[in-house]
Design an enzyme around this catalytic site. Structure first.
Site, PDB file in Angstrom:
ATOM      1  N   GLY A  50       0.731  -1.292   0.019  1.00  0.00           N
ATOM      2  CA  GLY A  50      -0.065   0.035   0.076  1.00  0.00           C
ATOM      3  C   GLY A  50       0.646   1.052  -0.214  1.00  0.00           C
ATOM      4  N   GLU A 104       4.518   4.100   6.166  1.00  0.00           N
ATOM      5  CA  GLU A 104       3.223   3.495   6.112  1.00  0.00           C
ATOM      6  C   GLU A 104       2.324   4.181   5.293  1.00  0.00           C
ATOM      7  OE1 GLU A 104       1.905   0.556   7.026  1.00  0.00           O
ATOM      8  OE2 GLU A 104       2.981  -0.421   8.852  1.00  0.00           O
ATOM      9  N   ASP A 105       1.391   3.262   4.845  1.00  0.00           N
ATOM     10  CA  ASP A 105       0.138   4.045   3.845  1.00  0.00           C
ATOM     11  C   ASP A 105      -0.773   4.130   4.909  1.00  0.00           C
ATOM     12  OD1 ASP A 105      -0.040   1.313   4.515  1.00  0.00           O
ATOM     13  OD2 ASP A 105      -1.055   0.794   2.499  1.00  0.00           O
ATOM     14  N   ASP A 108      -4.067   0.976  10.951  1.00  0.00           N
ATOM     15  CA  ASP A 108      -5.399   0.649  11.520  1.00  0.00           C
ATOM     16  C   ASP A 108      -5.222   0.217  13.008  1.00  0.00           C
ATOM     17  OD1 ASP A 108      -8.026  -0.255  11.739  1.00  0.00           O
ATOM     18  OD2 ASP A 108      -7.779  -1.439   9.879  1.00  0.00           O
ATOM     19  N   LYS A 136      -6.164   5.566  11.850  1.00  0.00           N
ATOM     20  CA  LYS A 136      -7.508   5.422  12.294  1.00  0.00           C
ATOM     21  C   LYS A 136      -7.279   5.298  13.696  1.00  0.00           C
ATOM     22  CE  LYS A 136      -9.175   2.577   8.389  1.00  0.00           C
ATOM     23  NZ  LYS A 136      -9.426   1.224   7.935  1.00  0.00           N
ATOM     24  N   PHE A 157     -13.358   1.814   5.718  1.00  0.00           N
ATOM     25  CA  PHE A 157     -12.284   1.262   4.684  1.00  0.00           C
ATOM     26  C   PHE A 157     -12.218   2.094   3.474  1.00  0.00           C
ATOM     27  CE2 PHE A 157     -11.023  -1.434   1.105  1.00  0.00           C
ATOM     28  CZ  PHE A 157     -10.026  -2.113   1.802  1.00  0.00           C
ATOM     29  N   VAL A 158     -10.826   2.435   3.328  1.00  0.00           N
ATOM     30  CA  VAL A 158     -10.692   3.415   2.222  1.00  0.00           C
ATOM     31  C   VAL A 158      -9.863   2.784   1.297  1.00  0.00           C
ATOM     32  CG1 VAL A 158     -10.979   5.362   3.592  1.00  0.00           C
ATOM     33  CG2 VAL A 158      -8.676   4.292   3.479  1.00  0.00           C
ATOM     34  N   ASP A 164      -5.644  -0.733  -1.953  1.00  0.00           N
ATOM     35  CA  ASP A 164      -6.536  -1.515  -2.782  1.00  0.00           C
ATOM     36  C   ASP A 164      -7.904  -1.850  -2.074  1.00  0.00           C
ATOM     37  OD1 ASP A 164      -5.042  -3.416  -1.212  1.00  0.00           O
ATOM     38  OD2 ASP A 164      -5.842  -4.811  -2.598  1.00  0.00           O
ATOM     39  N   ARG A 170      -5.583   0.975  -6.412  1.00  0.00           N
ATOM     40  CA  ARG A 170      -4.513   1.657  -6.041  1.00  0.00           C
ATOM     41  C   ARG A 170      -4.184   2.578  -6.958  1.00  0.00           C
ATOM     42  NH1 ARG A 170      -2.084  -2.027  -2.435  1.00  0.00           N
ATOM     43  NH2 ARG A 170      -2.278  -4.136  -2.759  1.00  0.00           N
TER      44      ARG A 170
HETATM   45  P1  5GP Z   1      -3.045  -2.972  10.845  1.00  0.00           P
HETATM   46  O1  5GP Z   1      -2.004  -3.875  11.069  1.00  0.00           O
HETATM   47  O2  5GP Z   1      -2.720  -1.457  11.518  1.00  0.00           O
HETATM   48  O3  5GP Z   1      -4.447  -3.440  11.408  1.00  0.00           O
HETATM   49  O4  5GP Z   1      -3.373  -2.867   9.444  1.00  0.00           O
HETATM   50  C1  5GP Z   1      -2.511  -2.164   8.435  1.00  0.00           C
HETATM   51  C2  5GP Z   1      -2.609  -2.750   7.205  1.00  0.00           C
HETATM   52  O5  5GP Z   1      -3.800  -3.003   6.667  1.00  0.00           O
HETATM   53  C3  5GP Z   1      -2.181  -1.507   6.147  1.00  0.00           C
HETATM   54  O6  5GP Z   1      -0.863  -1.629   6.219  1.00  0.00           O
HETATM   55  C4  5GP Z   1      -2.993  -1.683   5.026  1.00  0.00           C
HETATM   56  O7  5GP Z   1      -2.382  -2.951   4.191  1.00  0.00           O
HETATM   57  C5  5GP Z   1      -4.224  -2.480   5.759  1.00  0.00           C
HETATM   58  N1  5GP Z   1      -5.585  -1.609   5.638  1.00  0.00           N
HETATM   59  C6  5GP Z   1      -5.840  -1.205   6.837  1.00  0.00           C
HETATM   60  N2  5GP Z   1      -6.861  -0.193   6.911  1.00  0.00           N
HETATM   61  C7  5GP Z   1      -7.289  -0.210   5.742  1.00  0.00           C
HETATM   62  C8  5GP Z   1      -8.162   0.603   4.655  1.00  0.00           C
HETATM   63  O8  5GP Z   1      -9.036   1.184   5.231  1.00  0.00           O
HETATM   64  N3  5GP Z   1      -8.097   0.033   3.316  1.00  0.00           N
HETATM   65  C9  5GP Z   1      -6.914  -0.488   2.881  1.00  0.00           C
HETATM   66  N4  5GP Z   1      -6.952  -0.605   1.379  1.00  0.00           N
HETATM   67  N5  5GP Z   1      -6.061  -1.095   3.591  1.00  0.00           N
HETATM   68  C10 5GP Z   1      -6.143  -0.956   4.836  1.00  0.00           C
END
Ligand code: 5GP
Length: 180
Positions: A50, A104-105, A108, A136, A157-158, A164, A170
């Site tokens: 991402g 990081e993109d 979450d 978030k 969710f974005v 993606d 993307r």
């Molecule tokens: P975490 O480990 O913080 O729960 O999630 C991080 C990863 O989940 C991000 O690097 C991304 O790949 C994916 N992710 C989390 N939220 C979103 C979202 O809203 N949209 C998308 N496309 N990917 C997300």
């Protein structure tokens, strides 16, 4: 469906952060990093997939003596995190004693970020900073301080700007949010 809405697979998304706002934010974040790390040598670690567009846009505005490397992690299936991290491309750069900035993109729950930070700690880096385009706050469950946050967003969710939904979206130049 209006002009600001797009369909990906079975879901409808609405424009949420326009292209120019993303551009301005990248310029601002790069400017802050350039000031904060002035005179230092930095290695950026982008977390694929991402972050690739954000990383490219940010990195080209970095004026420091800098390198970039990528790791590839996967934790998402569809629109929910599986909570389990798989490393698809690992660590191949010598990071011992280096100043590292994780790119990081989106953060979450923070599970992915924690995994990345833990991997840097065992590699004996000198210092770790974190930049994320999106955070978030309602979903974030970790205590790791995030130094540079582009936008705090709700727990929706974005897609777009590198992010993606099941492989697609993307290449959208703006960030779009799922229409419930
Ligand atoms: P975490 O480990 O913080 O729960 O999630 C991080 C990863 O989940 C991000 O690097 C991304 O790949 C994916 N992710 C989390 N939220 C979103 C979202 O809203 N949209 C998308 N496309 N990917 C997300």
């Amino acid at each position: 469906m209006t002009a600001s809405e797009i369909q990906i697979h079975d879901k409808l998304f609405r424009e949420y952060i326009p292209e120019n706002a993303l551009h301005d934010k990248v310029v601002e974040l790069a400017g802050r990093i350039n000031i904060d790390f002035a005179g230092k040598e930095v290695i950026f670690v982008g977390v694929l997939n991402g972050s690739f567009i954000f990383a490219a846009d940010l990195f080209r505005r970095i004026k420091l003596k800098a390198r970039i490397t990528f790791i590839k992690l996967a934790s998402y299936a569809g629109t929910t995190s599986s909570g389990e991290i798989r490393e698809l491309i690992g660590w191949n750069e010598d990071l011992n004693g280096k100043s590292v900035i994780i790119i990081e993109d989106i953060v979450d729950t923070g599970v992915t970020l924690e995994h990345t930070v833990d991997n840097l700690i065992i590699r004996n880096v000198k210092e770790i900073s974190i930049v994320t385009l999106l955070l978030k706050p309602e979903a974030y469950r970790k205590n790791i301080h995030i130094d540079y946050v582009g936008f705090e967003i709700p727990n929706d969710f974005v897609v777009g700007y590198g992010l993606d939904y099941d492989g697609e979206g993307r290449n959208l130049p703006a960030v779009y949010s799922l229409v419930p």
